[in-house]
Scaffold this motif. Structure first.
Motif, mmCIF file in Angstrom:
data_model
loop_
_atom_site.group_PDB
_atom_site.id
_atom_site.type_symbol
_atom_site.label_atom_id
_atom_site.label_comp_id
_atom_site.label_asym_id
_atom_site.label_seq_id
_atom_site.Cartn_x
_atom_site.Cartn_y
_atom_site.Cartn_z
ATOM 1 N N UNK A 198 16.579 12.502 -9.430
ATOM 2 C CA UNK A 198 16.388 14.011 -10.256
ATOM 3 C C UNK A 198 16.522 14.898 -9.310
ATOM 4 N N UNK A 199 17.482 15.861 -9.650
ATOM 5 C CA UNK A 199 17.898 17.123 -8.533
ATOM 6 C C UNK A 199 16.620 17.661 -8.436
ATOM 7 N N UNK A 200 16.310 18.262 -7.362
ATOM 8 C CA UNK A 200 15.142 19.266 -7.115
ATOM 9 C C UNK A 200 14.932 20.517 -8.349
ATOM 10 N N UNK A 201 16.141 21.019 -8.618
ATOM 11 C CA UNK A 201 16.453 22.177 -9.212
ATOM 12 C C UNK A 201 16.146 21.887 -10.723
ATOM 13 N N UNK A 202 15.913 20.657 -11.105
ATOM 14 C CA UNK A 202 15.704 20.160 -12.311
ATOM 15 C C UNK A 202 14.160 20.030 -12.597
ATOM 16 N N UNK A 203 13.430 20.350 -11.594
ATOM 17 C CA UNK A 203 11.737 20.245 -11.449
ATOM 18 C C UNK A 203 11.422 21.774 -11.866
ATOM 19 N N UNK A 204 10.814 22.095 -12.780
ATOM 20 C CA UNK A 204 10.140 23.401 -12.874
ATOM 21 C C UNK A 204 8.729 23.391 -12.790
#
Ligand code: 6PG
Length: 221
Positions: free
Chosen positions: A73-79
């Protein structure tokens, strides 16, 4: 996944606690993880404890260990809720993140929110006798939960109720009576915060094990 085909991403809002652990482990397992389009999947949280992201009580750490560290999962997809901040600052930061995620809408539209429920009827970090509604999408929570202080951040009911789908995952005999009360008993959302969860989409499902479904006519999944 239909959400990705329809609007380009699938957003999954996680809760903490022991109940979802087996599901997290499954999501991070090679057999299941290989079937998920992680590039277009976003992870967010229904609530978070105000502790460091590496601390035992962190909901983020729980998901990081079981899922995030095991999938592409791309880091920017983890909020992530910044639990290392104090509740007010963490809630303000998460609100900014959620409004960015909402891409101009006043309330983010999550695809699926996974919730647990305590035997006292709390869900996320909406505790009994807490104010029913709160402005905005994320709130700071400082409460005495059971015998321990709760310094947390929680989505508001309106943020959860904007979701396309909301699933409760509840197990164990100790919650059976509260499931019955919340689903078909006295309507008192002040005392039973799980009753505040009424998604506008009306897509609300309860996944119960036999013990938690004991006092209900609900079928178990
Ligand atoms: C949390 C959760 C909380 C949880 C219930 C049920 O951060 O603790 O969001 O709302 O879902 O307390 O917890 P269990 O699954 O451990 O019973």
């Amino acid at each position: 996944m239909a959400a990705i085909q329809r609007h380009g991403k699938f957003s999954l809002v996680l809760s903490g606690g022991g109940t979802p652990q087996a599901l997290f482990d499954l999501l991070g397992s090679p057999a299941i993880a290989s079937r998920i389009d992680w590039q277009h999947t976003h992870l967010l949280w229904a609530d978070e404890r105000c502790v460091a992201p590496t601390a035992d009580g962190s909901n983020y750490r729980q998901a990081k260990t079981a899922i995030i560290d095991r999938v592409p999962i791309p880091p920017e997809n983890v909020w992530r809720v910044k639990g290392e901040l104090d509740p007010a600052a963490a809630a303000a930061d998460y609100t900014r993140q959620l409004l960015r995620f909402a891409d101009g809408a006043a309330v983010p539209k999550f695809d699926l929110v996974l919730l647990g429920m305590g035997s006292d009827g709390h869900t996320a970090s909406l505790f009994p006798k807490s104010p029913i509604e709160a402005e905005g999408v994320a709130i700071a929570v400082e409460a005495q939960y059971g015998d321990r202080p709760a310094r947390r951040v929680s989505l508001t009911p309106s943020a959860i109720n904007g979701a396309r789908h909301v699933w409760f995952l509840v197990t164990g005999a100790g919650k059976a009576e509260m499931v019955k009360t919340v689903v078909s008993g006295e309507h008192n959302p002040v005392l039973y915060p799980a009753q505040r969860i009424r998604p506008k989409s009306q897509n609300l499902l309860w996944f119960l094990d036999e013990k938690a479904a004991r006092t209900n006519c609900l079928t178990t999944h």
